[in-house]
Motif scaffolding. Structure first.
Motif, mmCIF file in Angstrom:
data_model
loop_
_atom_site.group_PDB
_atom_site.id
_atom_site.type_symbol
_atom_site.label_atom_id
_atom_site.label_comp_id
_atom_site.label_asym_id
_atom_site.label_seq_id
_atom_site.Cartn_x
_atom_site.Cartn_y
_atom_site.Cartn_z
ATOM 1 N N LYS A 119 0.817 -1.211 0.000
ATOM 2 C CA LYS A 119 0.000 0.000 0.000
ATOM 3 C C LYS A 119 0.856 1.268 0.000
ATOM 4 C CE LYS A 119 -4.095 -1.897 2.386
ATOM 5 N NZ LYS A 119 -3.523 -3.080 3.075
ATOM 6 N N THR A 120 2.140 1.140 -0.290
ATOM 7 C CA THR A 120 2.966 2.310 -0.576
ATOM 8 C C THR A 120 2.997 2.508 -2.094
ATOM 9 O OG1 THR A 120 5.074 1.149 -0.875
ATOM 10 C CG2 THR A 120 4.409 1.694 1.398
ATOM 11 N N HIS A 121 3.537 3.630 -2.532
ATOM 12 C CA HIS A 121 3.580 3.909 -3.967
ATOM 13 C C HIS A 121 4.826 3.334 -4.647
ATOM 14 C CE1 HIS A 121 0.497 6.810 -2.701
ATOM 15 N NE2 HIS A 121 0.071 6.756 -3.959
ATOM 16 N N LEU A 122 5.504 2.432 -3.973
ATOM 17 C CA LEU A 122 6.606 1.737 -4.632
ATOM 18 C C LEU A 122 6.038 0.839 -5.727
ATOM 19 C CD1 LEU A 122 8.843 0.608 -1.629
ATOM 20 C CD2 LEU A 122 9.171 2.589 -3.129
ATOM 21 N N GLY A 123 6.666 0.877 -6.870
ATOM 22 C CA GLY A 123 6.305 0.010 -7.989
ATOM 23 C C GLY A 123 7.574 -0.366 -8.726
ATOM 24 N N PRO A 124 7.483 -1.118 -9.823
ATOM 25 C CA PRO A 124 8.691 -1.549 -10.532
ATOM 26 C C PRO A 124 9.606 -0.390 -10.924
ATOM 27 C CG PRO A 124 6.770 -2.739 -11.343
ATOM 28 C CD PRO A 124 6.242 -1.688 -10.412
ATOM 29 N N GLN A 125 9.039 0.705 -11.409
ATOM 30 C CA GLN A 125 9.875 1.834 -11.827
ATOM 31 C C GLN A 125 10.564 2.467 -10.626
ATOM 32 O OE1 GLN A 125 7.796 4.668 -14.277
ATOM 33 N NE2 GLN A 125 9.549 6.044 -14.462
ATOM 34 N N ALA A 126 9.825 2.624 -9.535
ATOM 35 C CA ALA A 126 10.414 3.209 -8.334
ATOM 36 C C ALA A 126 11.498 2.298 -7.756
ATOM 37 C CB ALA A 126 9.335 3.480 -7.292
ATOM 38 N N LEU A 127 11.239 0.997 -7.738
ATOM 39 C CA LEU A 127 12.239 0.071 -7.202
ATOM 40 C C LEU A 127 13.501 0.071 -8.052
ATOM 41 C CD1 LEU A 127 10.009 -2.950 -6.130
ATOM 42 C CD2 LEU A 127 11.172 -1.309 -4.649
ATOM 43 N N ASP A 128 13.351 0.133 -9.364
ATOM 44 C CA ASP A 128 14.530 0.212 -10.237
ATOM 45 C C ASP A 128 15.317 1.480 -9.958
ATOM 46 O OD1 ASP A 128 13.925 -2.184 -11.440
ATOM 47 O OD2 ASP A 128 12.990 -1.282 -13.215
ATOM 48 N N ALA A 129 14.592 2.600 -9.782
ATOM 49 C CA ALA A 129 15.275 3.873 -9.521
ATOM 50 C C ALA A 129 16.009 3.843 -8.187
ATOM 51 C CB ALA A 129 14.259 5.018 -9.551
ATOM 52 N N PHE A 130 15.397 3.262 -7.167
ATOM 53 C CA PHE A 130 16.046 3.226 -5.859
ATOM 54 C C PHE A 130 17.215 2.242 -5.818
ATOM 55 C CE2 PHE A 130 12.308 5.424 -4.064
ATOM 56 C CZ PHE A 130 12.978 6.387 -3.323
ATOM 57 N N THR A 131 17.098 1.116 -6.499
ATOM 58 C CA THR A 131 18.239 0.197 -6.519
ATOM 59 C C THR A 131 19.406 0.799 -7.297
ATOM 60 O OG1 THR A 131 17.203 -0.983 -8.381
ATOM 61 C CG2 THR A 131 16.886 -1.902 -6.185
ATOM 62 N N ALA A 132 19.103 1.583 -8.326
ATOM 63 C CA ALA A 132 20.173 2.292 -9.039
ATOM 64 C C ALA A 132 20.804 3.341 -8.134
ATOM 65 C CB ALA A 132 19.621 2.942 -10.307
ATOM 66 N N LEU A 133 19.986 4.039 -7.389
ATOM 67 C CA LEU A 133 20.507 5.027 -6.448
ATOM 68 C C LEU A 133 21.373 4.355 -5.389
ATOM 69 C CD1 LEU A 133 20.259 8.091 -5.566
ATOM 70 C CD2 LEU A 133 18.506 7.287 -3.980
ATOM 71 N N ALA A 134 20.920 3.198 -4.892
ATOM 72 C CA ALA A 134 21.687 2.467 -3.885
ATOM 73 C C ALA A 134 23.045 2.041 -4.430
ATOM 74 C CB ALA A 134 20.901 1.250 -3.415
ATOM 75 N N LYS A 135 23.080 1.640 -5.700
ATOM 76 C CA LYS A 135 24.356 1.270 -6.307
ATOM 77 C C LYS A 135 25.270 2.475 -6.415
ATOM 78 C CE LYS A 135 26.381 -1.040 -10.335
ATOM 79 N NZ LYS A 135 26.103 -1.732 -11.626
ATOM 80 N N ALA A 136 24.714 3.620 -6.836
ATOM 81 C CA ALA A 136 25.517 4.828 -6.955
ATOM 82 C C ALA A 136 26.044 5.294 -5.605
ATOM 83 C CB ALA A 136 24.693 5.940 -7.612
ATOM 84 N N ALA A 137 25.236 5.101 -4.560
ATOM 85 C CA ALA A 137 25.643 5.504 -3.218
ATOM 86 C C ALA A 137 26.517 4.455 -2.533
ATOM 87 C CB ALA A 137 24.399 5.759 -2.363
ATOM 88 N N ASP A 138 26.777 3.335 -3.221
ATOM 89 C CA ASP A 138 27.562 2.229 -2.675
ATOM 90 C C ASP A 138 26.977 1.723 -1.359
ATOM 91 O OD1 ASP A 138 29.516 0.284 -2.532
ATOM 92 O OD2 ASP A 138 30.999 1.595 -1.599
ATOM 93 N N LEU A 139 25.673 1.503 -1.368
ATOM 94 C CA LEU A 139 25.030 0.965 -0.168
ATOM 95 C C LEU A 139 25.645 -0.357 0.237
ATOM 96 C CD1 LEU A 139 22.844 0.866 2.018
ATOM 97 C CD2 LEU A 139 21.287 -0.092 0.294
ATOM 98 N N ALA A 140 25.940 -1.219 -0.721
ATOM 99 C CA ALA A 140 26.517 -2.524 -0.391
ATOM 100 C C ALA A 140 27.856 -2.361 0.319
ATOM 101 C CB ALA A 140 26.672 -3.359 -1.653
ATOM 102 N N GLY A 141 28.683 -1.433 -0.170
ATOM 103 C CA GLY A 141 29.974 -1.204 0.458
ATOM 104 C C GLY A 141 29.835 -0.622 1.853
ATOM 105 N N LYS A 142 28.890 0.300 2.014
ATOM 106 C CA LYS A 142 28.679 0.898 3.327
ATOM 107 C C LYS A 142 28.120 -0.128 4.313
ATOM 108 C CE LYS A 142 27.902 5.526 1.464
ATOM 109 N NZ LYS A 142 26.924 6.587 1.164
#
Length: 508
Positions: free
Chosen positions: A54-77
């Motif tokens: 019931k949030t507004h997350l959808g496939p496009q939003a999830l793709d955008a956030f996972t791309a952002l997470a990669k750019a921010a190096d979330l995995a490394g942090k």
């Protein structure tokens, strides 16, 4: 301990353009377009069901956030956090609360285990009446040294029958007087919780508690004090015997410290098995967060939703409603965790953040809140993402209707926020709908699930900070007011005319 530049490197790289350009697709349309939406936006961890559909997350939003997470190096942090690297860059510290539950650098996990063993040994001694008969525990701390233990005991200790525990944080003398009103000073131990053992409010309350003991004929009040601290030398200097000091690591932050010796009142009130189960539940969430793909990762999905509403929809608050009386203190606990961690205006390298950081966290207990604040949530002009928490197994022995009505109300409120209802003839009775909510449903409220739930919120806060490029682990914002209060107490501070007048009126 190895220092990392990951936090500093990433603050200028994430590009929020794709997030800010996301279309505003109504929730009803998101469900209509994806028959698998509920399954793809729900996950189960450690006896907890998370429903983000019931949030507004959808496939496009999830793709955008996972791309952002990669750019921010979330995995490394994330790996830096679990590996004991320096991620609190402004203070040059590692952040190792996860090591307290067995997930971290080997040497840190071993040190935490040794401190836990020391705490268990002291609890065994207390239970064996090495300090004399004990019926009451007076725990004195403030901030993270009080909020965490109080949440645990209020949620899990209502029927333990082990010890009568009171937690005092407020420097207002009324709080301490109320706590000790029914205590026998000769059967009371005092736990003084302060990371630095210099916290003004805590030490003043502790001194007053010692005075209370002396006034009632306790011969050696200091002999009934237990210190919970990362600064043992300061506790010894204050007067606590070394055998009654329970240390914890300097790398464990205050609002993340309930897993350490700060959890002593919970461990003694609930029993050691319960405390270990709490740690085990948190460790389950640690492993889920560390190993699960972001699109199925409960803390990451929650953080993505938080950031969607703060950055794209400009929501300034987030509401948390516990549809279980035993979780009534959770909103207060989350206020410190989220707002002290992510209420920042600069990035980790000191540059202006230039965008919203943490939303204002607030909330209450259902169904009480429905008759107080839900009017604004349903028909007000503010967009407020809502979080509902419920527990399938009831905590009471009354007729089943009590618990059924409790949960039905929680589920119906989420449905109503999303669905809304048009009424062209009477606009005052129209509901716009399309208002987001998340539902978190525990199988039962026990130490394992509560440990996992709290760890979920910790990691959610971490993900938001990582993507924003801020440091979630300092809290310099609390210092200025305290510094000025100390100066005013000494008479060495020039204030504005309003403050000067208030001080004159109060103290002459």
């Amino acid at each position: 301990m190895r220092c990392t530049a990951k936090w500093r490197q990433a603050v200028t790289t994430p590009d929020w353009t794709a997030i800010e350009a996301l279309p505003h697709t109504p929730l009803k349309d998101l469900f209509a377009a994806d028959a698998n939406r509920l399954a793809s936006l729900s996950t189960d961890v450690a006896g907890i069901h998370f429903d983000f559909s019931k949030t507004h997350l959808g496939p496009q939003a999830l793709d955008a956030f996972t791309a952002l997470a990669k750019a921010a190096d979330l995995a490394g942090k994330r790996e830096a956090l679990f590996s004991g690297e320096v991620v609190n860059v402004t203070e040059g510290r590692a952040v190792e609360h996860t090591a307290e539950r067995g997930e971290g650098a080997d040497e840190s996990v071993a040190r935490a285990a040794a401190f836990h063993a020391r705490m268990r040994g002291l609890i065994d001694a207390i239970e064996g009446e090495a300090l004399g008969p004990v019926a009451h525990v007076l725990h004195i701390g403030i901030g993270g040294s009080a909020l965490g233990p109080e949440l645990l005991i209020d949620a899990l200790g209502r029927e333990s029958g082990r010890y009568d525990v009171a937690i005092v944080s407020n420097i207002d003398g009324c709080a301490l007087e109320e706590a000790i009103a029914s205590f026998d000073p000769h059967a009371t131990i005092i736990a003084v919780a302060s990371k630095t053992f210099t916290t003004t409010e805590t030490l003043l309350n502790a001194q007053s508690a010692l005075d209370w003991m002396r006034e009632h004929g306790v011969e050696d009040p200091y002999g009934r004090v237990i210190a919970l601290t990362a600064a043992p030398d300061k506790a010894i200097e204050w007067g606590v015997d070394e055998t009654r000091i329970l240390p914890f690591g300097e790398s464990v932050g205050g609002r993340y410290s309930l897993w350490s010796s700060i959890g002593f009142p919970a461990a003694i009130a609930l029993g050691w098995d319960a405390f270990e189960a709490l740690l085990d539940g948190a460790a389950e969430m640690d492993r889920h967060f560390r190993l699960t793909d972001l699109k199925s990762n409960a803390p990451a999905l929650a953080a993505f939703a938080d950031l969607y509403y703060t950055q794209h929809r400009h929501a300034e608050t987030r509401a948390v409603f516990a549809y279980d009386e035993r979780l009534r203190l959770l909103p207060s606990y989350l206020q410190q965790l989220e707002m002290e961690s992510n209420g920042k205006s600069v990035t980790a390298d000191g540059q202006p953040l230039g965008r919203a950081s943490a939303p204002i966290t607030w909330g209450g207990v259902g169904t009480d809140a429905q008759h107080a604040v839900f009017q604004l949530l349903h028909q007000g002009t503010h967009l407020v993402p809502v979080e509902f928490l419920g527990v399938i197994e009831p905590g009471d022995m009354l007729a089943e209707d009590h618990h059924r009505q409790l949960l039905i109300n929680a589920f119906a409120q989420g449905a109503a926020l999303m669905a809304g209802r048009a009424n062209a003839d009477d606009p005052a009775r129209a509901y716009p709908g399309d208002r987001p909510s998340t539902t978190i449903l525990l199988d039962e409220l026990d130490p394992r699930t509560l440990g996992a739930l709290i760890a979920f919120y910790e990691h959610r806060t971490f993900v938001s900070a990582a993507l924003l490029g801020i440091n979630a682990f300092d809290q310099f914002g609390v210092e200025l007011g305290k510094e000025m209060a100390r100066a005013a107490d000494r008479g060495g501070q020039d204030f504005d005319p309003s403050t000067t007048d208030l001080i004159r009126r109060a103290f002459g």
